[in-house]
Write a protein that holds these residues in place. Sequence first.
Motif, PDB file in Angstrom:
ATOM      1  N   ILE A 128      -1.242  -8.988  -3.270  1.00 44.79           N
ATOM      2  CA  ILE A 128      -1.879  -9.878  -4.247  1.00 44.79           C
ATOM      3  C   ILE A 128      -1.503 -11.329  -3.972  1.00 44.79           C
ATOM      4  CG2 ILE A 128      -1.869 -10.564  -6.675  1.00 44.79           C
ATOM      5  CD1 ILE A 128      -1.651  -7.557  -7.357  1.00 44.79           C
ATOM      6  N   LYS A 129      -0.222 -11.560  -3.709  1.00 45.26           N
ATOM      7  CA  LYS A 129       0.229 -12.942  -3.481  1.00 45.26           C
ATOM      8  C   LYS A 129      -0.369 -13.502  -2.184  1.00 45.26           C
ATOM      9  CE  LYS A 129       2.376 -14.528  -6.137  1.00 45.26           C
ATOM     10  NZ  LYS A 129       1.960 -15.071  -7.460  1.00 45.26           N
ATOM     11  N   LEU A 130      -0.452 -12.665  -1.151  1.00 45.00           N
ATOM     12  CA  LEU A 130      -1.053 -13.134   0.103  1.00 45.00           C
ATOM     13  C   LEU A 130      -2.548 -13.343  -0.037  1.00 45.00           C
ATOM     14  CD1 LEU A 130       0.808 -10.849   2.706  1.00 45.00           C
ATOM     15  CD2 LEU A 130       1.200 -13.278   2.269  1.00 45.00           C
ATOM     16  N   ASP A 131      -3.168 -12.559  -0.925  1.00 44.27           N
ATOM     17  CA  ASP A 131      -4.618 -12.630  -1.105  1.00 44.27           C
ATOM     18  C   ASP A 131      -5.048 -13.835  -1.941  1.00 44.27           C
ATOM     19  OD1 ASP A 131      -7.110 -11.334  -0.470  1.00 44.27           O
ATOM     20  OD2 ASP A 131      -7.306 -10.863  -2.601  1.00 44.27           O
ATOM     21  N   GLU A 132      -4.082 -14.551  -2.490  1.00 44.76           N
ATOM     22  CA  GLU A 132      -4.423 -15.720  -3.303  1.00 44.76           C
ATOM     23  C   GLU A 132      -5.063 -16.819  -2.468  1.00 44.76           C
ATOM     24  OE1 GLU A 132      -0.849 -16.709  -5.382  1.00 44.76           O
ATOM     25  OE2 GLU A 132      -1.108 -15.118  -6.879  1.00 44.76           O
ATOM     26  N   LYS A 133      -4.869 -16.756  -1.143  1.00 48.56           N
ATOM     27  CA  LYS A 133      -5.587 -17.676  -0.263  1.00 48.56           C
ATOM     28  C   LYS A 133      -7.050 -17.255  -0.225  1.00 48.56           C
ATOM     29  CE  LYS A 133      -1.625 -18.261   2.848  1.00 48.56           C
ATOM     30  NZ  LYS A 133      -1.151 -18.090   4.251  1.00 48.56           N
ATOM     31  N   SER A 134      -7.950 -18.192  -0.318  1.00 48.62           N
ATOM     32  CA  SER A 134      -9.379 -17.866  -0.368  1.00 48.62           C
ATOM     33  C   SER A 134      -9.860 -17.205   0.920  1.00 48.62           C
ATOM     34  CB  SER A 134     -10.196 -19.135  -0.628  1.00 48.62           C
ATOM     35  OG  SER A 134      -9.965 -20.094   0.398  1.00 48.62           O
ATOM     36  N   SER A 135      -9.169 -17.450   2.024  1.00 48.41           N
ATOM     37  CA  SER A 135      -9.606 -16.913   3.320  1.00 48.41           C
ATOM     38  C   SER A 135      -8.902 -15.613   3.676  1.00 48.41           C
ATOM     39  CB  SER A 135      -9.337 -17.943   4.421  1.00 48.41           C
ATOM     40  OG  SER A 135      -7.954 -18.264   4.474  1.00 48.41           O
ATOM     41  N   SER A 136      -8.200 -15.029   2.701  1.00 50.00           N
ATOM     42  CA  SER A 136      -7.388 -13.851   2.987  1.00 50.00           C
ATOM     43  C   SER A 136      -8.097 -12.571   2.582  1.00 50.00           C
ATOM     44  CB  SER A 136      -6.043 -13.954   2.238  1.00 50.00           C
ATOM     45  OG  SER A 136      -5.233 -12.839   2.506  1.00 50.00           O
ATOM     46  N   HIS A 137      -7.754 -11.496   3.288  1.00 52.56           N
ATOM     47  CA  HIS A 137      -8.319 -10.172   2.988  1.00 52.56           C
ATOM     48  C   HIS A 137      -7.236  -9.145   3.282  1.00 52.56           C
ATOM     49  CE1 HIS A 137     -11.338  -6.992   2.653  1.00 52.56           C
ATOM     50  NE2 HIS A 137     -10.789  -6.453   3.723  1.00 52.56           N
ATOM     51  N   TYR A 138      -7.187  -8.072   2.466  1.00 43.24           N
ATOM     52  CA  TYR A 138      -6.207  -7.014   2.736  1.00 43.24           C
ATOM     53  C   TYR A 138      -6.839  -5.646   2.556  1.00 43.24           C
ATOM     54  CZ  TYR A 138      -5.594  -6.306  -2.340  1.00 43.24           C
ATOM     55  OH  TYR A 138      -5.799  -6.028  -3.660  1.00 43.24           O
ATOM     56  N   SER A 139      -6.180  -4.649   3.150  1.00 44.02           N
ATOM     57  CA  SER A 139      -6.667  -3.278   3.070  1.00 44.02           C
ATOM     58  C   SER A 139      -5.474  -2.337   3.072  1.00 44.02           C
ATOM     59  CB  SER A 139      -7.583  -2.971   4.266  1.00 44.02           C
ATOM     60  OG  SER A 139      -8.048  -1.646   4.211  1.00 44.02           O
ATOM     61  N   PHE A 140      -5.585  -1.214   2.330  1.00 45.95           N
ATOM     62  CA  PHE A 140      -4.513  -0.223   2.253  1.00 45.95           C
ATOM     63  C   PHE A 140      -4.924   1.063   2.959  1.00 45.95           C
ATOM     64  CE2 PHE A 140      -2.482  -2.930  -0.754  1.00 45.95           C
ATOM     65  CZ  PHE A 140      -1.160  -2.505  -0.837  1.00 45.95           C
ATOM     66  N   VAL A 141      -3.977   1.662   3.662  1.00 45.80           N
ATOM     67  CA  VAL A 141      -4.136   2.999   4.244  1.00 45.80           C
ATOM     68  C   VAL A 141      -3.068   3.884   3.607  1.00 45.80           C
ATOM     69  CG1 VAL A 141      -4.055   4.407   6.330  1.00 45.80           C
ATOM     70  CG2 VAL A 141      -4.980   2.078   6.433  1.00 45.80           C
ATOM     71  N   LEU A 142      -3.490   4.875   2.823  1.00 44.27           N
ATOM     72  CA  LEU A 142      -2.559   5.754   2.117  1.00 44.27           C
ATOM     73  C   LEU A 142      -2.411   7.045   2.908  1.00 44.27           C
ATOM     74  CD1 LEU A 142      -3.831   5.191  -1.544  1.00 44.27           C
ATOM     75  CD2 LEU A 142      -2.156   3.866  -0.228  1.00 44.27           C
ATOM     76  N   PHE A 143      -1.290   7.169   3.593  1.00 43.21           N
ATOM     77  CA  PHE A 143      -1.092   8.275   4.531  1.00 43.21           C
ATOM     78  C   PHE A 143      -1.173   9.631   3.819  1.00 43.21           C
ATOM     79  CE2 PHE A 143       1.611  11.235   6.927  1.00 43.21           C
ATOM     80  CZ  PHE A 143       1.100  11.086   8.197  1.00 43.21           C
ATOM     81  N   LYS A 144      -0.509   9.760   2.685  1.00 39.46           N
ATOM     82  CA  LYS A 144      -0.433  11.065   2.014  1.00 39.46           C
ATOM     83  C   LYS A 144      -1.785  11.507   1.458  1.00 39.46           C
ATOM     84  CE  LYS A 144       1.834  13.437  -1.850  1.00 39.46           C
ATOM     85  NZ  LYS A 144       2.796  13.276  -2.974  1.00 39.46           N
ATOM     86  N   LEU A 173       4.005   7.067   3.277  1.00 38.68           N
ATOM     87  CA  LEU A 173       4.426   7.726   4.519  1.00 38.68           C
ATOM     88  C   LEU A 173       5.442   8.805   4.152  1.00 38.68           C
ATOM     89  CD1 LEU A 173       4.779   4.688   6.938  1.00 38.68           C
ATOM     90  CD2 LEU A 173       2.777   6.066   6.408  1.00 38.68           C
ATOM     91  N   GLU A 174       4.931   9.988   3.789  1.00 39.07           N
ATOM     92  CA  GLU A 174       5.766  11.063   3.270  1.00 39.07           C
ATOM     93  C   GLU A 174       5.639  12.305   4.139  1.00 39.07           C
ATOM     94  OE1 GLU A 174       4.931  11.779  -0.816  1.00 39.07           O
ATOM     95  OE2 GLU A 174       4.955   9.643  -1.353  1.00 39.07           O
ATOM     96  N   LEU A 175       6.689  13.141   4.081  1.00 40.08           N
ATOM     97  CA  LEU A 175       6.705  14.417   4.778  1.00 40.08           C
ATOM     98  C   LEU A 175       6.723  15.549   3.768  1.00 40.08           C
ATOM     99  CD1 LEU A 175       9.407  13.771   7.522  1.00 40.08           C
ATOM    100  CD2 LEU A 175       6.987  14.140   7.920  1.00 40.08           C
ATOM    101  N   SER A 176       6.094  16.657   4.118  1.00 41.91           N
ATOM    102  CA  SER A 176       6.129  17.850   3.272  1.00 41.91           C
ATOM    103  C   SER A 176       6.362  19.061   4.153  1.00 41.91           C
ATOM    104  CB  SER A 176       4.821  18.015   2.495  1.00 41.91           C
ATOM    105  OG  SER A 176       4.871  19.164   1.674  1.00 41.91           O
ATOM    106  N   TYR A 177       7.354  19.871   3.776  1.00 39.81           N
ATOM    107  CA  TYR A 177       7.711  21.017   4.603  1.00 39.81           C
ATOM    108  C   TYR A 177       6.828  22.200   4.236  1.00 39.81           C
ATOM    109  CZ  TYR A 177      10.793  23.890   7.493  1.00 39.81           C
ATOM    110  OH  TYR A 177      11.302  24.695   8.472  1.00 39.81           O
TER     111      TYR A 177
END
Length: 514
Positions: free
Chosen positions: A69-85, A231-235
Motif C-alpha cells: 500500500i505504501k509503495l503503491d501511493e506513487k501514481s506510477s506504481s503497481h503491485y501484484s500478489f502471488v499466494l502460494f498456498k 509459502l507454506e508446507l503441508s505433510y
Amino acid sequence: MLKLKDIHLGSTDAKNELLSSSPEEIRRFESSFVTPPALNIESYYNRNKYYVVGLKGTGKTALLRYISIKLDEKSSSHYSFVLFKSEVDEDLRKDFTKAARIQLAEDNSNEFQGNDFETVWRWFIYRKIASSIENMEENPFQKNSNYFKFVELVNSENIGQQQDKGFSRLIPKIRKGNIEISKSPKLGLEFDWDEDGRAKVNFNDLVRKADDAFEKLDPGAGTLNIFFDELELSYQSSKQYQRDSRLIRDLIVSVEKVNAVSKRNGFNFCLYAAIRSEVLNSVESLGKEINKPIADFGSTVLWNRPGLDAVQQPILHIIEKRINNAREENGLERLSEASLWKDYFPSSIHGKRPQIYILHNSWYRPRDVVRLLISVQDQYPNEETFALQGIEAIRKAYSTASWVEITEELKAKYRPSDIDGIKYIFYGFKQIISLSELMDRAVEVSNDHKETAELMKANDLKSVVKDLFRIGVIGNINDNRDRIRFSFRGDDEILFDMNIFVHNALKAHLSIFK
C-alpha cells in the motif's frame, strides 16, 4: 458508550481485511497497522530488504500488504500478489514438476532425485512481469526495442495456452526438454520454424535468452512490485513435502537473483516474499545456502521485547489502536492507554492484570490477540466492555482454535495422525511435567491410541518435544515457578533438565486441570 460490535478488530488473516481494496478498507487497515518492533520498514521501501520471516500468525501478510500500500501511493506504481498456498494448487505444482522434469521418489522414500525449479521459477516470474506491465500507464521499463524483444520472448509460448487461466498460463509446457514457441519478427531469433511459424526450442536455452533480454532492459519511470505470500508446507505425503520444499527453496533463490539484476540495472522493480520460519528450517537442509540471502535481505518478525514490562509490550498497541480508532469513527475522543484498559477490560482476570492475561494466553502474535477479542465480540456484540464473563465464556473455544492454529506448523513435518498422537499424550495430564514423566506417559498412552504408538515408533520423543517447544506448545518452567522459557520469547532451545510447561491457552482444549 461504544458497543463491542462497533469495534473493527480486523481479521485473523490480514488478506481478508483487504478483500475489495476499497479506499475505506485501505484507510482502516493503514490506521490500525502497528509496525513490528525492531523492524526497519524503510529498508523495504528502498528495496534493501525483501524477505519477511516469522512464525505463523506473527503478521507477515499484514506487513507485506502494508508495504504494498505504501509503495503503491506513487501514481506510477503497481503491485501484484502471488499466494502460494491458495493460488498455486496441487495441479499447478504438478505442472511445475513436469516443467522441471523432476523424477519424484516414491512416498516414504528418503531419496529424491531430480533437477531443481530455478529455471521454471524465472520463466514464471518473467511471464508474470510481462502480464503485469501490459496495462500500466507508466512502465518500469522503457518501451524500446529491448523491451519489446523481452515481452515477445516470454510471451512466445502461446500454442495451446489460450484456454489456460490464472497462473496456469505462466507455467511452461515442456515436452522432452523442449518448449514450443510462435514466430515473431520482434524476436530476432533464428530457429527451425515450421510452415506454421512454430519452433521447438530447448527450454533451458530459452530461459537463458530471457535472462539476457531482462538484463538488457532499460529502466523507466513506473514501478512494479510482486509479492509472494503463503509459502507454506503441508505433510500430506513424503513426495509432496519434498517437492514443495524444493519449490519454496528455489523461489527464495530466484527472488534474490532477479532482484540482484533489477538493483544492478536501476529498475523500479522488486520481488518480495514472506516465509514461515518452520518452512525455512525445512528447506535449509536441502542445499543451496538460502540462509545467506535471508540474513542479508530479510528480517524476522518478533513481537516480544525482553526487558519491557508486560503493559508496554508492542503487541498490546494493536488492541489500543483498534479500540481508539473505533471511538474516533463514532465521534468519541481517544483514550490514554491507562484509561482504555480501565474502561474496556476487567481490573483482574484470574488474579492478573488484563494485559498480562492476554499476553500469557497468546504466543505474542497479532493473530492470537485478535482471535481472543473477536471471540468475545462474537458472543457478546452488544456489551460495552470485554467483561470477565465474556472472557471466561470463550476460553474453551479459543483454546481449541489455538490448538488447531499452532499445530498447523507441525504439518510441515508430521502427518495428521501423528499430531493426534501428540495430543493424546498431553490430554487430561498435567501442565507441568518432567521429561521422564512425559516419556512414561507416552508409553502408557501408546497402549490405548494407535496414533501415539505409530508416532513413537517413527520418532524419538526428544525430537518431538523439541518441535513442540519450537512452535510454542510447550515451554520450560523452573522449580520455583518464577521463570518460564518459550521460543517466542527468544529462547532458542528447550532445556531437558527443566520441567516442561504446557502453554496456558491450550489447557482448556487439552482438559488439563492440574
